[in-house]
Write a protein that holds these residues in place. Structure first.
Motif, PDB file in Angstrom:
ATOM      1  N   ASP B  44       0.837  -1.207   0.000  1.00 48.95           N
ATOM      2  CA  ASP B  44       0.000   0.000   0.000  1.00 48.95           C
ATOM      3  C   ASP B  44       0.866   1.248   0.000  1.00 48.95           C
ATOM      4  OD1 ASP B  44      -2.428  -1.169  -0.098  1.00 48.95           O
ATOM      5  OD2 ASP B  44      -2.798  -1.142   2.068  1.00 48.95           O
ATOM      6  N   MET B  45       1.891   1.237   0.842  1.00 53.18           N
ATOM      7  CA  MET B  45       2.744   2.427   0.971  1.00 53.18           C
ATOM      8  C   MET B  45       3.444   2.731  -0.353  1.00 53.18           C
ATOM      9  SD  MET B  45       4.359   1.611   4.742  1.00 53.18           S
ATOM     10  CE  MET B  45       5.472   3.001   4.900  1.00 53.18           C
ATOM     11  N   VAL B  46       4.003   1.693  -0.960  1.00 54.72           N
ATOM     12  CA  VAL B  46       4.760   1.901  -2.204  1.00 54.72           C
ATOM     13  C   VAL B  46       3.824   2.316  -3.329  1.00 54.72           C
ATOM     14  CG1 VAL B  46       6.129   0.739  -3.960  1.00 54.72           C
ATOM     15  CG2 VAL B  46       6.626   0.363  -1.541  1.00 54.72           C
ATOM     16  N   GLN B  47       2.684   1.632  -3.389  1.00 52.04           N
ATOM     17  CA  GLN B  47       1.746   1.937  -4.464  1.00 52.04           C
ATOM     18  C   GLN B  47       1.226   3.373  -4.347  1.00 52.04           C
ATOM     19  OE1 GLN B  47      -2.111   1.468  -4.421  1.00 52.04           O
ATOM     20  NE2 GLN B  47      -2.141   1.876  -6.625  1.00 52.04           N
ATOM     21  N   HIS B  48       0.963   3.786  -3.099  1.00 49.52           N
ATOM     22  CA  HIS B  48       0.478   5.144  -2.851  1.00 49.52           C
ATOM     23  C   HIS B  48       1.549   6.161  -3.231  1.00 49.52           C
ATOM     24  CE1 HIS B  48      -1.768   8.358  -1.088  1.00 49.52           C
ATOM     25  NE2 HIS B  48      -0.927   8.554  -0.100  1.00 49.52           N
ATOM     26  N   ALA B  49       2.790   5.850  -2.831  1.00 51.83           N
ATOM     27  CA  ALA B  49       3.880   6.801  -3.068  1.00 51.83           C
ATOM     28  C   ALA B  49       4.250   6.898  -4.547  1.00 51.83           C
ATOM     29  CB  ALA B  49       5.106   6.412  -2.248  1.00 51.83           C
ATOM     30  N   SER B  50       3.782   5.943  -5.349  1.00 54.31           N
ATOM     31  CA  SER B  50       4.122   5.998  -6.768  1.00 54.31           C
ATOM     32  C   SER B  50       3.252   6.987  -7.530  1.00 54.31           C
ATOM     33  CB  SER B  50       3.985   4.597  -7.384  1.00 54.31           C
ATOM     34  OG  SER B  50       2.635   4.219  -7.370  1.00 54.31           O
ATOM     35  N   PHE B 313      11.238  10.653   6.174  1.00 50.43           N
ATOM     36  CA  PHE B 313      10.193  11.035   7.125  1.00 50.43           C
ATOM     37  C   PHE B 313       8.931  11.488   6.389  1.00 50.43           C
ATOM     38  CE2 PHE B 313      11.543  11.525  11.716  1.00 50.43           C
ATOM     39  CZ  PHE B 313      12.560  10.603  11.614  1.00 50.43           C
ATOM     40  N   GLY B 314       9.121  12.250   5.311  1.00 55.22           N
ATOM     41  CA  GLY B 314       7.970  12.697   4.533  1.00 55.22           C
ATOM     42  C   GLY B 314       7.200  11.514   3.978  1.00 55.22           C
ATOM     43  N   PHE B 315       7.933  10.551   3.457  1.00 54.60           N
ATOM     44  CA  PHE B 315       7.310   9.348   2.905  1.00 54.60           C
ATOM     45  C   PHE B 315       6.526   8.602   3.987  1.00 54.60           C
ATOM     46  CE2 PHE B 315       8.135   4.678   2.475  1.00 54.60           C
ATOM     47  CZ  PHE B 315       7.152   4.416   1.532  1.00 54.60           C
ATOM     48  N   LEU B 316       7.141   8.440   5.165  1.00 51.91           N
ATOM     49  CA  LEU B 316       6.465   7.718   6.243  1.00 51.91           C
ATOM     50  C   LEU B 316       5.221   8.471   6.713  1.00 51.91           C
ATOM     51  CD1 LEU B 316       9.490   6.408   8.314  1.00 51.91           C
ATOM     52  CD2 LEU B 316       7.919   5.090   6.906  1.00 51.91           C
ATOM     53  N   ASP B 317       5.351   9.793   6.867  1.00 51.23           N
ATOM     54  CA  ASP B 317       4.201  10.583   7.313  1.00 51.23           C
ATOM     55  C   ASP B 317       3.041  10.466   6.337  1.00 51.23           C
ATOM     56  OD1 ASP B 317       5.192  11.518   9.684  1.00 51.23           O
ATOM     57  OD2 ASP B 317       6.109  13.301   8.810  1.00 51.23           O
ATOM     58  N   VAL B 318       3.367  10.562   5.062  1.00 48.58           N
ATOM     59  CA  VAL B 318       2.312  10.520   4.058  1.00 48.58           C
ATOM     60  C   VAL B 318       1.693   9.122   3.988  1.00 48.58           C
ATOM     61  CG1 VAL B 318       1.946  10.647   1.568  1.00 48.58           C
ATOM     62  CG2 VAL B 318       3.147  12.475   2.734  1.00 48.58           C
ATOM     63  N   ALA B 329      -2.884  -1.032   8.372  1.00 49.93           N
ATOM     64  CA  ALA B 329      -2.213  -0.916   9.667  1.00 49.93           C
ATOM     65  C   ALA B 329      -2.701   0.352  10.341  1.00 49.93           C
ATOM     66  CB  ALA B 329      -0.691  -0.865   9.491  1.00 49.93           C
ATOM     67  N   SER B 330      -2.371   0.507  11.604  1.00 47.16           N
ATOM     68  CA  SER B 330      -2.804   1.719  12.296  1.00 47.16           C
ATOM     69  C   SER B 330      -1.754   2.804  12.120  1.00 47.16           C
ATOM     70  CB  SER B 330      -3.047   1.437  13.777  1.00 47.16           C
ATOM     71  OG  SER B 330      -1.817   1.205  14.424  1.00 47.16           O
ATOM     72  N   ARG B 331      -2.164   4.027  12.431  1.00 45.04           N
ATOM     73  CA  ARG B 331      -1.307   5.181  12.215  1.00 45.04           C
ATOM     74  C   ARG B 331      -0.007   5.094  13.017  1.00 45.04           C
ATOM     75  NH1 ARG B 331       0.205   9.504  14.163  1.00 45.04           N
ATOM     76  NH2 ARG B 331      -0.706   9.173  16.191  1.00 45.04           N
ATOM     77  N   GLU B 332      -0.088   4.491  14.189  1.00 45.87           N
ATOM     78  CA  GLU B 332       1.057   4.472  15.104  1.00 45.87           C
ATOM     79  C   GLU B 332       2.256   3.735  14.502  1.00 45.87           C
ATOM     80  OE1 GLU B 332      -2.042   4.147  16.009  1.00 45.87           O
ATOM     81  OE2 GLU B 332      -2.241   5.871  17.347  1.00 45.87           O
ATOM     82  N   ILE B 333       1.991   2.819  13.562  1.00 49.37           N
ATOM     83  CA  ILE B 333       3.099   2.054  12.993  1.00 49.37           C
ATOM     84  C   ILE B 333       4.126   2.985  12.359  1.00 49.37           C
ATOM     85  CG2 ILE B 333       2.120   1.663  10.691  1.00 49.37           C
ATOM     86  CD1 ILE B 333       3.966  -0.912  12.779  1.00 49.37           C
ATOM     87  N   VAL B 334       3.634   4.105  11.832  1.00 47.29           N
ATOM     88  CA  VAL B 334       4.530   5.065  11.191  1.00 47.29           C
ATOM     89  C   VAL B 334       5.504   5.662  12.211  1.00 47.29           C
ATOM     90  CG1 VAL B 334       4.548   7.350  10.156  1.00 47.29           C
ATOM     91  CG2 VAL B 334       3.030   5.603   9.266  1.00 47.29           C
ATOM     92  N   GLU B 335       4.979   5.990  13.386  1.00 44.45           N
ATOM     93  CA  GLU B 335       5.845   6.548  14.435  1.00 44.45           C
ATOM     94  C   GLU B 335       6.868   5.503  14.866  1.00 44.45           C
ATOM     95  OE1 GLU B 335       5.413   9.770  15.375  1.00 44.45           O
ATOM     96  OE2 GLU B 335       3.836   9.824  13.865  1.00 44.45           O
ATOM     97  N   ILE B 336       6.411   4.260  14.973  1.00 47.42           N
ATOM     98  CA  ILE B 336       7.329   3.196  15.393  1.00 47.42           C
ATOM     99  C   ILE B 336       8.429   3.033  14.355  1.00 47.42           C
ATOM    100  CG2 ILE B 336       7.491   0.701  15.774  1.00 47.42           C
ATOM    101  CD1 ILE B 336       4.652   0.915  17.030  1.00 47.42           C
ATOM    102  N   MET B 337       8.054   3.064  13.082  1.00 45.69           N
ATOM    103  CA  MET B 337       9.060   2.928  12.020  1.00 45.69           C
ATOM    104  C   MET B 337      10.097   4.033  12.106  1.00 45.69           C
ATOM    105  SD  MET B 337       7.186   1.893   8.519  1.00 45.69           S
ATOM    106  CE  MET B 337       6.131   0.484   8.382  1.00 45.69           C
ATOM    107  N   LYS B 338       9.639   5.273  12.354  1.00 54.40           N
ATOM    108  CA  LYS B 338      10.583   6.386  12.453  1.00 54.40           C
ATOM    109  C   LYS B 338      11.575   6.119  13.574  1.00 54.40           C
ATOM    110  CE  LYS B 338       7.304  10.004  11.346  1.00 54.40           C
ATOM    111  NZ  LYS B 338       6.637  11.142  11.996  1.00 54.40           N
ATOM    112  N   GLY B 339      11.065   5.708  14.724  1.00 53.59           N
ATOM    113  CA  GLY B 339      11.938   5.445  15.866  1.00 53.59           C
ATOM    114  C   GLY B 339      12.934   4.347  15.562  1.00 53.59           C
TER     115      GLY B 339
END
Lengths: 397, 376
Positions: B44-50, B313-318, B329-339
């Motif tokens: 989902d993330m990659v497809q969205h970012a494309s 970070f921009g990619f993860l936030d978006v 997945a839930s939104r929090e996964i993005v914060e966990i990935m950043k950490g």
């Protein structure tokens, strides 16, 4: 030295990020504060005329259609619900919105997804757009979505948009008009809810004297509607009741919505004058009122009460003051969302503001704490009279 | 010789690659534990970012993060920890928004005026922390944290009321805020530049013109730091103040200058939002100053590294939006990935540094042993 510092920093930052990922409750309280403070810190003096007119005519179609409501047929309508920062668990607008969408899923057979913005509030517009890509209806919880919903709504004319607590009228247009045919504002008949808590105050008052604290006066009469309803309700059950009314600030000074210290002073003065129940329509300033009720009660030994606004403040205020919150005037976000979805399914959705009133339980009073259980019968009777039209609640004091 | 170069390149790229791989593995474990399918989430993330529109979002998000990261990095290079970027950018934001709405100037001058005001306000506010440090010995961590509070719950909260535009704002978005800046003061979007390379940007998305400003800041940062005497003084003073003092560089002067420069860049962080909306709202995009510290850390204070970090970070936030909407997945996964990415990056860099040290030591030892013919 340098490297250690960075390693330490990295660990601290990672922990902070993890903590912020887990600690949603805290964010809700700090970041989303202005939202429950939603005695409309929107400064626009103009919304008033529209919003006052709206309550009367709009909900009528709802009432007429109510009888034929029970048709739990499945629809293939899907809804994207976008919370404000913090999402579920805020005991306030977000939770109420979640209850509304779940009811819609159960009774109307819609499907839905949920999303909430980044803690810094940077992606409201993106979320609305993503929701619009995947759904027929998109609902933003809270007036902070107004600007983004207007913009995204214009880009997606085939999707219906709803924004809770905003009239969704473009005051830049001449004449003032809804942002778009597909964009609805979900607002509330606050004067009717205030009527019921006013009646509760008069029924519960031992001293025959009650108070009203408004946040900001002259915001196009916005807060005056709360006062008008409150006064009318109190006088209906006790024509001799004495009501002290005061406003913290006057527009264009919007401090009054977020000045707990000044609200506390005003409340203490009211309690000193003999008022034993005080209602506030002052957003974030309400915390000062609750504190004043606590302190006055403890100082004098005789209990005085406060009445909350917008959401059930028994749950949202500090735990230490909740026993002094008699009841709260509720904006039923859950009802507005359910009714809005239903209106889309029925094909009756109106662009611009729709005010949800007592006839659909769009406003009401809270019973948390059980402090008003003994007068519930009287309050319900008054409510029935308002719904039937026997009592007309004024919108100007 | 070329063999050694490839070896060094491999070592240099090993750290970031390892960091990303480990972060992906750890995030997958977290996703699995939380009951989500990692592959679906990544797809989902990659497809969205494309999508082009998402890429515009990513750049718009990365731009203020990059500026914030560079602001923090300038401090770090001087061994200063400027936690005050948050307060500096919000203060610069509100003052520039207010003053920008008061003047009438031709477009180019108007935009320049607003940017200069923002940089001046940020620079002065941050410089104050530097002055406190060198004259009164106040640690800049303490003073900038406190100055943050002065801005966030003090000045900005006061001025938003003082400079409230009343009903005019609701015409543009229904929010409380300062008076809107005239069109002439707003940096135009650069969609047309992007559209040269690809198709038209849809959905009303606008690529911020501040991207250009951020790139200029990055180049200037690189040139000053690595190609000027001043940059050398700054780095040496940060690495060893006593030694560089002996060499004729006043550490006090360098502290004040570094803090001021850091604050000037910080002042630009809020301009991405200002140039888009034209006013300072009651709920400006916040926390960018703190995230910038993480971005600088991940980017190793290097102008290009910080840019990559800001983009990650921009990619993860978006991605947070699409993960929620698609239900992956839930939104929090993005914060966990950043950490996780920050942690793994720092650890990976440290490991590579040690390997390199050991190799150098070994090479030196070998060279010593074979002293007459040491040509390796």
């Amino acid at each position: 030295m340098h490297k250690r510092l960075f390693a330490l920093l990295a660990i601290l930052l990672s922990l902070a990020l993890l903590a912020s990922a887990c600690g949603d409750d805290e964010e809700t309280e700090t970041v989303a504060e202005p939202e429950p403070a939603a005695a409309e810190p929107e400064p626009d003096p103009e919304p008033e005329p529209e919003t006052t007119e709206a309550p009367e005519p709009e909900p009528e179609p709802e009432t007429t259609e109510a009888p034929e409501a029970p048709e739990p047929e499945m629809t293939d309508i899907s809804v994207g619900l976008v919370f404000d920062i913090g999402g579920r668990g805020d005991q306030s607008f977000n939770d109420s919105a979640a209850a509304g969408i779940e009811r819609a899923a159960a009774e109307l057979g819609i499907t839905f997804t949920e999303a909430s913005p980044e803690p810094d509030g940077s992606n409201r517009g993106e979320l609305l757009q993503l929701a619009a890509d995947a759904h027929d209806i998109v609902i933003g919880v809270g007036f902070l979505f107004e600007g983004d919903a207007a913009a995204v709504g214009a880009e997606n004319p085939d999707t219906r948009f709803g924004v809770v607590d905003s009239a969704m009228l473009n005051f830049g247009a001449d004449p003032v008009a809804p942002y778009g045919e597909n964009i609805a504002g979900l607002v509330f008949a606050e004067h009717e809810g205030s009527f019921l808590v006013g009646a509760a105050a008069a029924l519960k008052s031992q001293t025959g004297k009650i108070g009203f604290i408004g946040g900001v006066a002259n915001v196009g009469g916005l807060i005056e509607r709360f006062e008008a309803g409150f006064n009318a309700g109190a006088r209906t059950v006790n024509p001799d009741i004495e009501i002290i009314g005061d406003y913290i600030t006057e527009a264009p000074d919007f401090d009054g919505f977020n000045a707990p210290d000044r609200a506390k002073e005003i409340a203490l003065a009211m309690y000193e004058e003999g008022a034993d129940i005080v209602y506030h329509a002052a957003g974030g300033s309400g915390a000062g009122l609750f504190q004043a009720a606590l302190e006055q009660s403890e100082a004098t030994g005789s209990k005085v009460w406060a009445i909350g606004v917008d959401s059930d403040q028994y749950h949202t205020a500090d735990a230490g003051v909740r026993d002094y919150i008699l009841t709260s005037m509720l904006k039923r976000v859950d009802v507005s969302i359910f009714e809005m979805i239903k209106s889309v399914i029925d094909g009756t959705m109106q662009p611009g503001p729709t005010a949800y009133d007592l006839s659909v339980d769009g406003v009401g009073y809270s019973t948390s704490g059980g402090f008003v259980d003994d007068i519930a019968g009287e309050l319900e009777a008054l409510k029935a009279q308002i719904v039937s039209g026997d009592i007309a609640v004024p919108t100007e004091p | 010789m070329t063999e050694r170069l490839t070896h060094r390149l491999m070592l240099a790229s090993a750290a970031p690659i390892a960091a990303v791989v480990i972060a992906v593995v750890l995030s997958s474990i977290v996703l699995l534990i939380s009951g989500s399918n990692p592959l679906a989430a990544y797809a989902d993330m990659v497809q969205h970012a494309s999508k082009l529109e998402t890429q515009v979002d990513i750049l718009n998000r990365a731009t203020p993060l990059y500026l914030s990261g560079v602001a923090a990095a300038i401090g770090f290079r001087m061994n200063l920890f400027n936690i005050g970027v948050e307060g500096q950018y919000l203060l610069a934001f509100i003052v520039a928004a207010h003053l920008g709405a008061q003047v009438e100037l031709p477009s180019v001058l108007h935009i320049a005026f607003i940017l200069v005001v923002a940089m001046a306000v940020g620079g002065m506010f941050s410089g104050a922390a530097g002055v406190l440090k060198v004259t009164r010995g106040v640690n800049e961590v303490i003073s900038t944290i406190m100055l943050n509070a002065v801005v966030i719950s003090g000045l900005a909260a006061w001025w938003i009321v003082e400079w409230q535009a009343g009903g005019e704002i609701s015409a543009t978005g229904g929010r409380v805020g300062t008076e809107p800046i005239a069109e002439s003061g707003l940096l135009p979007d650069i969609n047309s530049w992007l559209e040269v390379f690809t198709r038209e940007v849809g959905l009303g998305k606008k690529l911020t013109g501040m991207l250009v400003v951020a790139l200029v800041v990055g180049v200037v940062y690189h040139v000053i730091l690595n190609r000027t005497v001043f940059g050398f003084d700054l780095r040496s003073s940060g690495a060893n103040p006593t030694a560089s003092h002996v060499g004729g560089v006043s550490p006090k002067r360098m502290v004040v200058i570094a803090m001021t420069l850091s604050g000037m860049v910080a002042g630009l962080v809020g301009m991405t939002e200002l140039m888009d909306t034209g006013y300072y709202p009651s709920n400006p995009i916040s926390l960018l100053g703190f995230t910038g510290i993480a971005v600088a850390l991940l980017g190793r204070n290097h102008p290009a590294g910080v840019a990559v970090a800001a983009l990650i970070f921009g990619f993860l936030d978006v991605s947070s939006g699409i993960l929620q909407i698609s239900g992956a997945a839930s939104r929090e996964i993005v914060e966990i990935m950043k950490g996780v990415i920050i942690l793994t990056a720092v650890i990976a860099y440290e490991v590579v540094r040690r390997i390199r040290e050991r190799e150098e030591a070994a090479a030196a030892a070998a060279a010593m042993a074979a002293s007459p013919g040491a040509d390796a």
